[in-house]
Design a protein around this motif. Structure first.
Motif, PDB file in Angstrom:
ATOM      1  N   HIS A  21      -2.787   2.532  -8.563  1.00  0.00           N
ATOM      2  CA  HIS A  21      -3.158   1.896  -7.302  1.00  0.00           C
ATOM      3  C   HIS A  21      -1.954   1.972  -6.370  1.00  0.00           C
ATOM      4  CE1 HIS A  21      -6.990  -0.053  -8.432  1.00  0.00           C
ATOM      5  NE2 HIS A  21      -6.489   0.147  -9.639  1.00  0.00           N
ATOM      6  N   VAL A  22      -2.209   2.220  -5.097  1.00  0.00           N
ATOM      7  CA  VAL A  22      -1.127   2.423  -4.129  1.00  0.00           C
ATOM      8  C   VAL A  22      -1.291   1.466  -2.954  1.00  0.00           C
ATOM      9  CG1 VAL A  22      -0.105   4.069  -2.502  1.00  0.00           C
ATOM     10  CG2 VAL A  22      -0.910   4.859  -4.745  1.00  0.00           C
ATOM     11  N   VAL A  23      -0.211   0.792  -2.576  1.00  0.00           N
ATOM     12  CA  VAL A  23      -0.170   0.030  -1.339  1.00  0.00           C
ATOM     13  C   VAL A  23       0.569   0.906  -0.331  1.00  0.00           C
ATOM     14  CG1 VAL A  23       0.680  -2.025  -0.160  1.00  0.00           C
ATOM     15  CG2 VAL A  23      -0.160  -2.202  -2.511  1.00  0.00           C
ATOM     16  N   GLY A  24      -0.126   1.296   0.723  1.00  0.00           N
ATOM     17  CA  GLY A  24       0.466   2.128   1.756  1.00  0.00           C
ATOM     18  C   GLY A  24       0.822   1.298   2.968  1.00  0.00           C
ATOM     19  N   VAL A  25       2.058   1.374   3.402  1.00  0.00           N
ATOM     20  CA  VAL A  25       2.543   0.602   4.543  1.00  0.00           C
ATOM     21  C   VAL A  25       2.820   1.552   5.708  1.00  0.00           C
ATOM     22  CG1 VAL A  25       4.331  -0.957   5.389  1.00  0.00           C
ATOM     23  CG2 VAL A  25       3.640  -1.051   2.981  1.00  0.00           C
ATOM     24  N   ASP A  26       2.294   1.207   6.869  1.00  0.00           N
ATOM     25  CA  ASP A  26       2.553   2.000   8.063  1.00  0.00           C
ATOM     26  C   ASP A  26       2.341   1.128   9.287  1.00  0.00           C
ATOM     27  OD1 ASP A  26       2.558   5.368   8.437  1.00  0.00           O
ATOM     28  OD2 ASP A  26       2.298   4.133  10.222  1.00  0.00           O
ATOM     29  N   PRO A  45      -4.308  -0.317   2.288  1.00  0.00           N
ATOM     30  CA  PRO A  45      -3.495  -0.227   3.504  1.00  0.00           C
ATOM     31  C   PRO A  45      -2.866  -1.562   3.879  1.00  0.00           C
ATOM     32  CG  PRO A  45      -5.813  -0.338   4.073  1.00  0.00           C
ATOM     33  CD  PRO A  45      -5.743  -0.302   2.573  1.00  0.00           C
ATOM     34  N   LEU A  46      -1.642  -1.502   4.367  1.00  0.00           N
ATOM     35  CA  LEU A  46      -0.948  -2.695   4.828  1.00  0.00           C
ATOM     36  C   LEU A  46      -0.199  -2.332   6.100  1.00  0.00           C
ATOM     37  CD1 LEU A  46      -0.067  -5.656   4.301  1.00  0.00           C
ATOM     38  CD2 LEU A  46       1.881  -4.701   3.068  1.00  0.00           C
ATOM     39  N   HIS A  47      -0.584  -2.960   7.188  1.00  0.00           N
ATOM     40  CA  HIS A  47       0.079  -2.704   8.464  1.00  0.00           C
ATOM     41  C   HIS A  47       1.453  -3.357   8.451  1.00  0.00           C
ATOM     42  CE1 HIS A  47       0.909  -3.565  12.787  1.00  0.00           C
ATOM     43  NE2 HIS A  47       0.672  -2.263  12.814  1.00  0.00           N
ATOM     44  N   GLY A  48       2.477  -2.568   8.739  1.00  0.00           N
ATOM     45  CA  GLY A  48       3.830  -3.103   8.781  1.00  0.00           C
ATOM     46  C   GLY A  48       4.839  -1.999   9.014  1.00  0.00           C
ATOM     47  N   ASP A  49       6.079  -2.388   9.127  1.00  0.00           N
ATOM     48  CA  ASP A  49       7.190  -1.474   9.365  1.00  0.00           C
ATOM     49  C   ASP A  49       8.121  -1.550   8.169  1.00  0.00           C
ATOM     50  OD1 ASP A  49       9.493  -0.152  10.166  1.00  0.00           O
ATOM     51  OD2 ASP A  49       9.565  -1.086  12.138  1.00  0.00           O
ATOM     52  N   GLY A  51      10.923  -0.670   7.819  1.00  0.00           N
ATOM     53  CA  GLY A  51      12.278  -1.007   8.244  1.00  0.00           C
ATOM     54  C   GLY A  51      12.529  -2.505   8.259  1.00  0.00           C
ATOM     55  N   GLU A  52      11.477  -3.286   8.057  1.00  0.00           N
ATOM     56  CA  GLU A  52      11.588  -4.748   8.030  1.00  0.00           C
ATOM     57  C   GLU A  52      11.335  -5.244   6.609  1.00  0.00           C
ATOM     58  OE1 GLU A  52       8.916  -6.315  10.959  1.00  0.00           O
ATOM     59  OE2 GLU A  52       9.847  -5.172  12.569  1.00  0.00           O
ATOM     60  N   TRP A  53      12.240  -6.062   6.097  1.00  0.00           N
ATOM     61  CA  TRP A  53      12.158  -6.528   4.717  1.00  0.00           C
ATOM     62  C   TRP A  53      10.835  -7.251   4.430  1.00  0.00           C
ATOM     63  CZ3 TRP A  53      13.846  -5.162   0.350  1.00  0.00           C
ATOM     64  CH2 TRP A  53      13.715  -5.998  -0.756  1.00  0.00           C
ATOM     65  N   HIS A  54      10.331  -7.977   5.393  1.00  0.00           N
ATOM     66  CA  HIS A  54       9.086  -8.726   5.199  1.00  0.00           C
ATOM     67  C   HIS A  54       7.929  -7.802   4.805  1.00  0.00           C
ATOM     68  CE1 HIS A  54       6.256 -11.994   5.582  1.00  0.00           C
ATOM     69  NE2 HIS A  54       5.541 -11.286   6.437  1.00  0.00           N
ATOM     70  N   ALA A  55       7.906  -6.586   5.318  1.00  0.00           N
ATOM     71  CA  ALA A  55       6.847  -5.637   4.965  1.00  0.00           C
ATOM     72  C   ALA A  55       6.911  -5.293   3.480  1.00  0.00           C
ATOM     73  CB  ALA A  55       6.955  -4.372   5.809  1.00  0.00           C
ATOM     74  N   HIS A  56       8.099  -5.168   2.936  1.00  0.00           N
ATOM     75  CA  HIS A  56       8.262  -4.883   1.511  1.00  0.00           C
ATOM     76  C   HIS A  56       7.769  -6.052   0.669  1.00  0.00           C
ATOM     77  CE1 HIS A  56      10.728  -1.198   1.963  1.00  0.00           C
ATOM     78  NE2 HIS A  56      11.038  -1.770   3.113  1.00  0.00           N
ATOM     79  N   GLU A  57       8.083  -7.267   1.108  1.00  0.00           N
ATOM     80  CA  GLU A  57       7.626  -8.457   0.384  1.00  0.00           C
ATOM     81  C   GLU A  57       6.106  -8.557   0.399  1.00  0.00           C
ATOM     82  OE1 GLU A  57       9.868 -11.335   2.616  1.00  0.00           O
ATOM     83  OE2 GLU A  57      11.416 -11.449   1.053  1.00  0.00           O
ATOM     84  N   ARG A  58       5.506  -8.298   1.546  1.00  0.00           N
ATOM     85  CA  ARG A  58       4.044  -8.354   1.649  1.00  0.00           C
ATOM     86  C   ARG A  58       3.395  -7.271   0.791  1.00  0.00           C
ATOM     87  NH1 ARG A  58       3.564  -7.232   7.294  1.00  0.00           N
ATOM     88  NH2 ARG A  58       1.348  -6.914   6.912  1.00  0.00           N
ATOM     89  N   ALA A  59       3.984  -6.086   0.762  1.00  0.00           N
ATOM     90  CA  ALA A  59       3.441  -4.997  -0.054  1.00  0.00           C
ATOM     91  C   ALA A  59       3.510  -5.348  -1.534  1.00  0.00           C
ATOM     92  CB  ALA A  59       4.203  -3.705   0.226  1.00  0.00           C
TER      93      ALA A  59
END
Length: 71
Positions: A21-26, A45-49, A51-59
């Motif tokens: 399973h893959v979480v894709g962030v863009d 899919p996960l909307h985010g950047d 370059g921002e640490w919060h996106a990694h945490e959400r993923a």
């Protein structure tokens, strides 16, 4: 690395082919939605950047709720 284009998309497709399973962030929501339609239900899919640490945490949170982390 963008998940909906180039290397990120190719890696996502390969992992999905291997049963992962893959979480894709863009940050590009329309492209992310199109990639999700193309790659199927194993791609989350996960909307985010990235370059921002919060996106990694959400993923990571999304991945842990969805399936065991193996990779």
């Amino acid at each position: 690395m963008r998940s909906v284009a180039g290397v990120g998309r190719a890696i996502s497709a390969r992992l999905l082919a291997d049963g992962v399973h893959v979480v894709g962030v863009d940050w590009n929501e329309p492209a992310l939605a199109e990639t999700a339609r193309e790659l199927g239900s194993g791609f989350m899919p996960l909307h985010g950047d990235v370059g921002e640490w919060h996106a990694h945490e959400r993923a990571a949170e999304l991945a842990e709720r969805t399936a065991p982390l193996r990779h």
